[in-house]
Design a protein around this motif. Structure first.
Motif, PDB file in Angstrom:
ATOM      1  N   LEU A  57      -4.231 -13.994  -0.054  1.00 54.09           N
ATOM      2  CA  LEU A  57      -5.569 -13.476  -0.328  1.00 54.09           C
ATOM      3  C   LEU A  57      -5.672 -12.909  -1.740  1.00 54.09           C
ATOM      4  O   LEU A  57      -6.686 -12.316  -2.102  1.00 54.09           O
ATOM      5  N   GLY A  58      -4.616 -13.066  -2.522  1.00 52.22           N
ATOM      6  CA  GLY A  58      -4.633 -12.589  -3.896  1.00 52.22           C
ATOM      7  C   GLY A  58      -4.325 -11.112  -4.048  1.00 52.22           C
ATOM      8  O   GLY A  58      -4.613 -10.512  -5.085  1.00 52.22           O
ATOM      9  N   LEU A  59      -3.744 -10.508  -3.025  1.00 54.39           N
ATOM     10  CA  LEU A  59      -3.379  -9.094  -3.065  1.00 54.39           C
ATOM     11  C   LEU A  59      -1.886  -8.930  -3.330  1.00 54.39           C
ATOM     12  O   LEU A  59      -1.086  -9.789  -2.957  1.00 54.39           O
ATOM     13  N   ALA A  60      -1.522  -7.818  -3.934  1.00 56.71           N
ATOM     14  CA  ALA A  60      -0.112  -7.458  -4.021  1.00 56.71           C
ATOM     15  C   ALA A  60       0.336  -7.074  -2.613  1.00 56.71           C
ATOM     16  O   ALA A  60      -0.388  -6.410  -1.877  1.00 56.71           O
ATOM     17  N   ALA A  61       1.529  -7.498  -2.231  1.00 56.74           N
ATOM     18  CA  ALA A  61       2.048  -7.228  -0.891  1.00 56.74           C
ATOM     19  C   ALA A  61       3.078  -6.115  -0.968  1.00 56.74           C
ATOM     20  O   ALA A  61       4.052  -6.213  -1.707  1.00 56.74           O
ATOM     21  N   GLY A  62       2.851  -5.059  -0.193  1.00 55.80           N
ATOM     22  CA  GLY A  62       3.776  -3.938  -0.164  1.00 55.80           C
ATOM     23  C   GLY A  62       4.495  -3.840   1.163  1.00 55.80           C
ATOM     24  O   GLY A  62       3.889  -3.976   2.220  1.00 55.80           O
ATOM     25  N   LEU A  63       5.783  -3.594   1.103  1.00 47.63           N
ATOM     26  CA  LEU A  63       6.595  -3.401   2.304  1.00 47.63           C
ATOM     27  C   LEU A  63       6.851  -1.914   2.467  1.00 47.63           C
ATOM     28  O   LEU A  63       7.325  -1.262   1.533  1.00 47.63           O
ATOM     29  N   THR A  64       6.536  -1.373   3.630  1.00 40.08           N
ATOM     30  CA  THR A  64       6.707   0.050   3.885  1.00 40.08           C
ATOM     31  C   THR A  64       7.828   0.281   4.888  1.00 40.08           C
ATOM     32  O   THR A  64       7.753  -0.189   6.022  1.00 40.08           O
ATOM     33  N   ASN A  65       8.874   0.946   4.437  1.00 43.63           N
ATOM     34  CA  ASN A  65       9.961   1.504   5.248  1.00 43.63           C
ATOM     35  C   ASN A  65      11.084   0.576   5.694  1.00 43.63           C
ATOM     36  O   ASN A  65      12.176   1.056   5.906  1.00 43.63           O
ATOM     37  N   ASP A  66      10.932  -0.663   5.846  1.00 40.57           N
ATOM     38  CA  ASP A  66      11.968  -1.506   6.455  1.00 40.57           C
ATOM     39  C   ASP A  66      13.182  -1.659   5.528  1.00 40.57           C
ATOM     40  O   ASP A  66      13.494  -2.740   5.037  1.00 40.57           O
ATOM     41  N   VAL A  67      13.881  -0.552   5.322  1.00 45.25           N
ATOM     42  CA  VAL A  67      14.997  -0.487   4.371  1.00 45.25           C
ATOM     43  C   VAL A  67      16.099  -1.481   4.717  1.00 45.25           C
ATOM     44  O   VAL A  67      16.639  -2.141   3.829  1.00 45.25           O
ATOM     45  N   ASP A  68      16.418  -1.615   5.991  1.00 45.13           N
ATOM     46  CA  ASP A  68      17.519  -2.484   6.390  1.00 45.13           C
ATOM     47  C   ASP A  68      17.251  -3.962   6.095  1.00 45.13           C
ATOM     48  O   ASP A  68      18.182  -4.742   5.967  1.00 45.13           O
ATOM     49  N   GLN A  69      15.987  -4.347   5.983  1.00 40.37           N
ATOM     50  CA  GLN A  69      15.657  -5.751   5.771  1.00 40.37           C
ATOM     51  C   GLN A  69      15.067  -6.021   4.385  1.00 40.37           C
ATOM     52  O   GLN A  69      14.648  -7.135   4.101  1.00 40.37           O
ATOM     53  N   VAL A  70      15.067  -5.017   3.525  1.00 39.08           N
ATOM     54  CA  VAL A  70      14.390  -5.175   2.228  1.00 39.08           C
ATOM     55  C   VAL A  70      14.975  -6.319   1.395  1.00 39.08           C
ATOM     56  O   VAL A  70      14.232  -7.056   0.753  1.00 39.08           O
ATOM     57  N   ALA A  71      16.271  -6.517   1.423  1.00 40.44           N
ATOM     58  CA  ALA A  71      16.871  -7.602   0.630  1.00 40.44           C
ATOM     59  C   ALA A  71      16.368  -8.964   1.106  1.00 40.44           C
ATOM     60  O   ALA A  71      16.027  -9.822   0.292  1.00 40.44           O
ATOM     61  N   LEU A  73      13.588  -9.509   2.638  1.00 42.29           N
ATOM     62  CA  LEU A  73      12.134  -9.589   2.502  1.00 42.29           C
ATOM     63  C   LEU A  73      11.641  -9.550   1.056  1.00 42.29           C
ATOM     64  O   LEU A  73      10.464  -9.822   0.800  1.00 42.29           O
ATOM     65  N   ALA A  74      12.514  -9.226   0.133  1.00 39.54           N
ATOM     66  CA  ALA A  74      12.100  -9.084  -1.278  1.00 39.54           C
ATOM     67  C   ALA A  74      11.297 -10.275  -1.806  1.00 39.54           C
ATOM     68  O   ALA A  74      10.300 -10.069  -2.509  1.00 39.54           O
ATOM     69  N   PRO A  75      11.665 -11.522  -1.492  1.00 42.91           N
ATOM     70  CA  PRO A  75      10.874 -12.649  -2.006  1.00 42.91           C
ATOM     71  C   PRO A  75       9.434 -12.698  -1.485  1.00 42.91           C
ATOM     72  O   PRO A  75       8.580 -13.335  -2.092  1.00 42.91           O
ATOM     73  N   SER A  76       9.161 -12.021  -0.379  1.00 40.33           N
ATOM     74  CA  SER A  76       7.830 -12.066   0.231  1.00 40.33           C
ATOM     75  C   SER A  76       6.935 -10.903  -0.184  1.00 40.33           C
ATOM     76  O   SER A  76       5.763 -10.871   0.193  1.00 40.33           O
ATOM     77  N   PHE A  77       7.491  -9.958  -0.943  1.00 33.49           N
ATOM     78  CA  PHE A  77       6.744  -8.734  -1.275  1.00 33.49           C
ATOM     79  C   PHE A  77       6.818  -8.432  -2.765  1.00 33.49           C
ATOM     80  O   PHE A  77       7.744  -8.846  -3.459  1.00 33.49           O
ATOM     81  N   ASP A  78       5.827  -7.653  -3.221  1.00 41.05           N
ATOM     82  CA  ASP A  78       5.754  -7.284  -4.636  1.00 41.05           C
ATOM     83  C   ASP A  78       6.272  -5.871  -4.900  1.00 41.05           C
ATOM     84  O   ASP A  78       6.665  -5.559  -6.010  1.00 41.05           O
ATOM     85  N   PHE A  79       6.228  -5.017  -3.883  1.00 37.77           N
ATOM     86  CA  PHE A  79       6.741  -3.658  -4.038  1.00 37.77           C
ATOM     87  C   PHE A  79       7.187  -3.116  -2.679  1.00 37.77           C
ATOM     88  O   PHE A  79       6.829  -3.642  -1.636  1.00 37.77           O
ATOM     89  N   PHE A  80       7.984  -2.042  -2.741  1.00 36.00           N
ATOM     90  CA  PHE A  80       8.551  -1.444  -1.541  1.00 36.00           C
ATOM     91  C   PHE A  80       8.345   0.064  -1.584  1.00 36.00           C
ATOM     92  O   PHE A  80       8.544   0.676  -2.631  1.00 36.00           O
ATOM     93  N   VAL A  81       7.956   0.646  -0.461  1.00 36.73           N
ATOM     94  CA  VAL A  81       7.776   2.090  -0.335  1.00 36.73           C
ATOM     95  C   VAL A  81       8.648   2.562   0.825  1.00 36.73           C
ATOM     96  O   VAL A  81       8.564   2.019   1.926  1.00 36.73           O
ATOM     97  N   ASN A  82       9.481   3.557   0.568  1.00 35.51           N
ATOM     98  CA  ASN A  82      10.293   4.155   1.623  1.00 35.51           C
ATOM     99  C   ASN A  82       9.803   5.584   1.829  1.00 35.51           C
ATOM    100  O   ASN A  82       9.946   6.419   0.951  1.00 35.51           O
ATOM    101  N   GLU A  83       9.190   5.848   2.986  1.00 36.27           N
ATOM    102  CA  GLU A  83       8.638   7.172   3.258  1.00 36.27           C
ATOM    103  C   GLU A  83       9.667   8.080   3.874  1.00 36.27           C
ATOM    104  O   GLU A  83      10.408   7.735   4.702  1.00 36.27           O
TER     105      GLU A  83
END
Length: 83
Positions: A57-71, A73-83
């Protein structure tokens, strides 16, 4: 009538409101809520779906919290937030 999944509707709503990105909360639910009855593989697939949908949809994709899978998922997301 074509049914659109609720996550897709929510991300499309972000686009319609003029947001530049989407970072849904609790993208690590499989670790926290054992009543959901799904595991790491299902969470990985769902999270990739979210990232692909947002980017499609032309949006930046953010991943929130899934630290164990971030590596993975990195190709599918533009930024990561760990709360």
């Amino acid at each position: 009538m074509t049914r659109v999944p609720k996550p897709t509707q929510a991300i499309a709503g972000c686009k319609a409101k003029g947001f530049v990105g989407a970072a849904p909360a609790d993208m690590d639910s499989f670790e926290k809520n054992h009543d959901l009855n799904f595991g790491a593989a299902q969470q990985l697939a769902f999270n990739r779906f979210i990232g692909t949908t947002a980017r499609g949809l032309g949006l930046a994709a953010g991943l929130t919290n899934d630290v164990d899978q971030v590596a993975a998922l990195a190709p599918s997301f533009d930024f990561f937030v760990n709360e």
